[in-house]
Design a protein around this motif. Structure first.
Motif, PDB file in Angstrom:
ATOM      1  N   THR A  38      25.963  -5.234  30.801  1.00 38.62           N
ATOM      2  CA  THR A  38      27.302  -5.590  31.279  1.00 38.62           C
ATOM      3  C   THR A  38      27.691  -4.953  32.601  1.00 38.62           C
ATOM      4  O   THR A  38      28.097  -5.633  33.532  1.00 38.62           O
ATOM      5  N   GLU A  68      27.622 -14.454  19.777  1.00 38.15           N
ATOM      6  CA  GLU A  68      28.999 -14.920  19.941  1.00 38.15           C
ATOM      7  C   GLU A  68      29.057 -15.802  21.183  1.00 38.15           C
ATOM      8  O   GLU A  68      28.296 -15.601  22.138  1.00 38.15           O
ATOM      9  N   ILE A 103      31.034 -15.769  23.632  1.00 37.27           N
ATOM     10  CA  ILE A 103      31.291 -15.044  24.881  1.00 37.27           C
ATOM     11  C   ILE A 103      30.013 -14.412  25.439  1.00 37.27           C
ATOM     12  O   ILE A 103      29.810 -14.355  26.649  1.00 37.27           O
ATOM     13  N   ASP A 104      29.125 -13.976  24.527  1.00 37.83           N
ATOM     14  CA  ASP A 104      27.863 -13.387  24.984  1.00 37.83           C
ATOM     15  C   ASP A 104      26.930 -14.444  25.564  1.00 37.83           C
ATOM     16  O   ASP A 104      26.189 -14.184  26.506  1.00 37.83           O
ATOM     17  N   GLN A 149      27.998 -17.153  27.063  1.00 42.69           N
ATOM     18  CA  GLN A 149      28.592 -17.455  28.361  1.00 42.69           C
ATOM     19  C   GLN A 149      28.225 -16.372  29.392  1.00 42.69           C
ATOM     20  O   GLN A 149      27.928 -16.650  30.538  1.00 42.69           O
ATOM     21  N   PHE A 150      28.224 -15.132  28.908  1.00 42.79           N
ATOM     22  CA  PHE A 150      27.852 -13.995  29.752  1.00 42.79           C
ATOM     23  C   PHE A 150      26.440 -14.179  30.312  1.00 42.79           C
ATOM     24  O   PHE A 150      26.181 -13.981  31.500  1.00 42.79           O
ATOM     25  N   ALA A 161      33.472 -14.669  31.362  1.00 43.82           N
ATOM     26  CA  ALA A 161      32.870 -13.868  30.281  1.00 43.82           C
ATOM     27  C   ALA A 161      32.637 -12.422  30.732  1.00 43.82           C
ATOM     28  O   ALA A 161      32.805 -11.480  29.953  1.00 43.82           O
ATOM     29  N   HIS A 162      32.254 -12.249  31.988  1.00 49.06           N
ATOM     30  CA  HIS A 162      32.045 -10.891  32.502  1.00 49.06           C
ATOM     31  C   HIS A 162      33.329 -10.077  32.454  1.00 49.06           C
ATOM     32  O   HIS A 162      33.331  -8.929  32.022  1.00 49.06           O
ATOM     33  N   GLN A 202      35.833 -10.414  30.518  1.00 48.52           N
ATOM     34  CA  GLN A 202      36.200 -10.087  29.140  1.00 48.52           C
ATOM     35  C   GLN A 202      35.292  -9.017  28.564  1.00 48.52           C
ATOM     36  O   GLN A 202      35.740  -8.123  27.853  1.00 48.52           O
ATOM     37  N   LYS A 203      33.999  -9.083  28.917  1.00 47.65           N
ATOM     38  CA  LYS A 203      33.079  -8.046  28.453  1.00 47.65           C
ATOM     39  C   LYS A 203      33.439  -6.701  29.090  1.00 47.65           C
ATOM     40  O   LYS A 203      33.426  -5.669  28.424  1.00 47.65           O
ATOM     41  N   GLU A 232      39.132 -10.067  24.355  1.00 47.03           N
ATOM     42  CA  GLU A 232      39.176 -11.495  24.637  1.00 47.03           C
ATOM     43  C   GLU A 232      40.476 -11.807  25.349  1.00 47.03           C
ATOM     44  O   GLU A 232      41.532 -11.290  24.982  1.00 47.03           O
ATOM     45  N   ARG A 282      43.247 -13.604  31.942  1.00 45.14           N
ATOM     46  CA  ARG A 282      42.033 -13.389  32.748  1.00 45.14           C
ATOM     47  C   ARG A 282      42.380 -13.325  34.222  1.00 45.14           C
ATOM     48  O   ARG A 282      41.850 -12.498  34.959  1.00 45.14           O
TER      49      ARG A 282
END
Lengths: 169, 356
Positions: free
Chosen positions: B7, B78, B80-81, B83-84, B320-321, B323-324, B329, B335
């Motif tokens: 990340t 998940e 989001i991961d 998407q990351f 996604a970045h 949020q990570k 979220e 965002r």
């Protein structure tokens, strides 16, 4: 010099050649962008391979076959993976390596059209450099075994399982 | 190594080094391969997919058995991961969005990623900063050889490597170079570049591949043809054309510096000003402004910022970045606020000012 459409300074000087006689335009950046994006041209970032491919398919089919012939070709089925040519034509994805043999007549002109060539000249794998056709038998055997199990024909399924084991080694 | 370890870093290809790195972001080569004894993905049963995954995982882990290798079960991730990983260019959108057993193996420095059960059974990519295609080819070719020692690929004597889509048959190779071309966009010459490239059978795409918009003035140039030419020929074609495009970009930059220096300096400074002060900002606006700032840094108009720092921001401000990095979220409004906060903090720290 001021922009022809507003009071900002004109930083873009465009000579429009399309249409009648050449026309000179003096525009600020915003209006230049508006002008250039509205006056067509090819969409930015175009060249989707899938789109180009589908277009090729349609052209190919149109020149070489009548609707009736096409319907017959569409029903042709690969004995190894069971995909019909129609499924390939609608999804653009083949079902197994054997499709290249089984749909050879239809694929050859298509491949020639996409690549402008019909023979590989690059690297070859160390194993099976002459082709891996004999391995595709496994695909058929596994599929038949699955079908045998679904039909509860366990005797046939176990024969197939043994045959698969022998072929895998 | 775990996914979360990635990340806060950024991949090797964002280092901003290597030949022509002011304009050439990265060089990438991917090879598409399929196992000879399984159907292609569109006809694969769940069992086929699992068996393909097992076979390839075992092979990959045996050749790259370092603790630095990250093997990710994409199906279990998940949203989001996934998407990351897409934002990071480690998996494709198609791979993120499909269903069923699939995975990706990534090395710790994010130089290669091996996707299992994407459109083909195996898609290997090696990516590196700057214009470095020969070195990239050497690495991906080596990985291909190592995997092939124990796996039988679908190969046809005449057609070469067999792929799920006939557009990839032959070498199964896609060579792509990502370019940053803000001056060609600004001087409206980019369409001419596109048309010329299409005439010689090269494709142009945006930052995130097929169908993606050309965000932040990034363009990927890649080969369309995969059959009938050797890997070296395909690489040579791209390697020869890229310096021609970068020359045009440099000429356009020179032109802007000479002909409208104030306008250019103003554009760059305003972009930098907004990024350092905005309270809420969309991803599109961020990309657009970062693009001006990046060119400004290259032209010496912003002395206190480095290219790797800007390169990193293009990726770290993606949804996604963000949020990570923030650990929560966030909906689209939040965002935009978080993105502005991240940019203010990052840019004001980079240039030495400490207040927000």
């Amino acid at each position: 010099m001021k922009c022809q459409k507003c009071n900002k300074p004109a930083t873009f000087h465009i000579t429009e050649l399309a249409g009648g006689k050449p026309q000179e335009l003096h525009l600020c950046e915003d209006h230049a962008r508006e002008y250039l994006t509205s006056s067509g041209g090819e969409p930015a970032g175009g060249g989707s391979i899938a789109a180009a491919f589908h277009q090729q398919m349609i052209q190919q089919m149109a020149i070489s076959q009548t609707a009736e012939e096409l319907a017959v070709l569409d029903q042709q089925t690969c004995p190894v993976c069971g995909i019909t040519f129609f499924e390939f034509r609608s999804k653009g994805r083949l079902g197994c390596p054997h499709d290249y043999e089984c749909f050879k007549a239809q694929l050859e002109p298509l491949i020639l059209n996409i690549h402008g060539a019909s023979e590989h000249t690059g690297k070859s794998p160390g194993r099976c450099p002459r082709g891996s056709q004999n391995r595709t038998r496994l695909i058929r055997l596994r599929r038949e075994m699955k079908e045998a199990i679904e039909e509860e024909n366990y005797e046939r399924a176990s024969e197939l399982r043994d045959e698969i084991r022998r072929a895998e080694t | 190594m775990e996914l979360n370890d990635l990340t806060t870093n950024s991949g090797e290809w964002l280092r901003g080094s290597g030949p022509q790195a002011d304009i050439v972001i990265s060089s990438r080569i991917r090879l598409a391969r399929n196992l000879a004894d399984y159907p292609f993905i569109s006809r694969a049963t769940q069992q086929d997919r699992t068996q393909v995954e097992n076979a390839l995982r075992e092979r990959i882990l045996s050749i790259e058995a370092s603790s630095d290798l990250l093997y990710v079960d994409v199906d279990e991730l998940e949203g989001i991961d996934r998407q990351f990983l897409v934002e990071r260019h480690l998996i494709s959108r198609e791979h993120a969005e499909s269903q069923g057993a699939r995975a990706v193996a990534i090395d710790g420095r994010e130089k290669f990623s091996l996707m299992i059960n994407e459109e083909d059974h195996l898609r290997m990519q090696v990516i590196q900063s700057g214009l470095n295609l020969d070195s990239v080819w050497e690495q991906v070719n080596r990985i291909d050889d190592l995997i092939e020692e124990k796996a039988t690929y679908a190969f046809h004597e005449r057609l070469g490597y067999l792929t799920a889509c006939p557009t990839n048959v032959g070498t199964g190779m896609r060579v792509s170079v990502m370019l940053h071309l803000p001056a060609l966009v600004l001087t409206r010459q980019i369409d001419k570049v596109f048309r010329s490239l299409q005439k010689i059978n090269l494709a142009v795409r945006g930052l995130y591949g097929e169908g993606s918009q050309a965000m932040g003035d990034f363009y990927q140039i890649s080969n369309q043809i995969t059959l009938g030419r050797s890997e070296q020929d395909l690489i040579r074609q791209i390697a020869d054309i890229v310096p021609v495009i970068t020359d045009y970009e440099r000429q356009a930059r020179d032109f802007l510096v000479k002909e409208s220096h104030e306008n250019l300096h103003d554009r760059v400074s305003r972009a930098y000003g907004i990024l350092r002060t905005a309270q809420t900002i969309s991803s599109e606006e961020t990309m657009h402004l970062l693009s001006s700032v990046r060119m400004g840094v290259n032209l010496g108009l912003i002395p206190d910022l480095e290219i790797p720092a800007i390169n990193k921001l293009f990726i770290h401000t993606q949804p996604a970045h963000l949020q990570k990095l923030s650990g929560t979220e966030l909906d689209s409004n939040d965002r935009n606020i978080e993105r502005a906060r991240y940019l203010r903090r990052y840019l004001n720290k980079e240039n030495g000012a400490d207040k927000n």
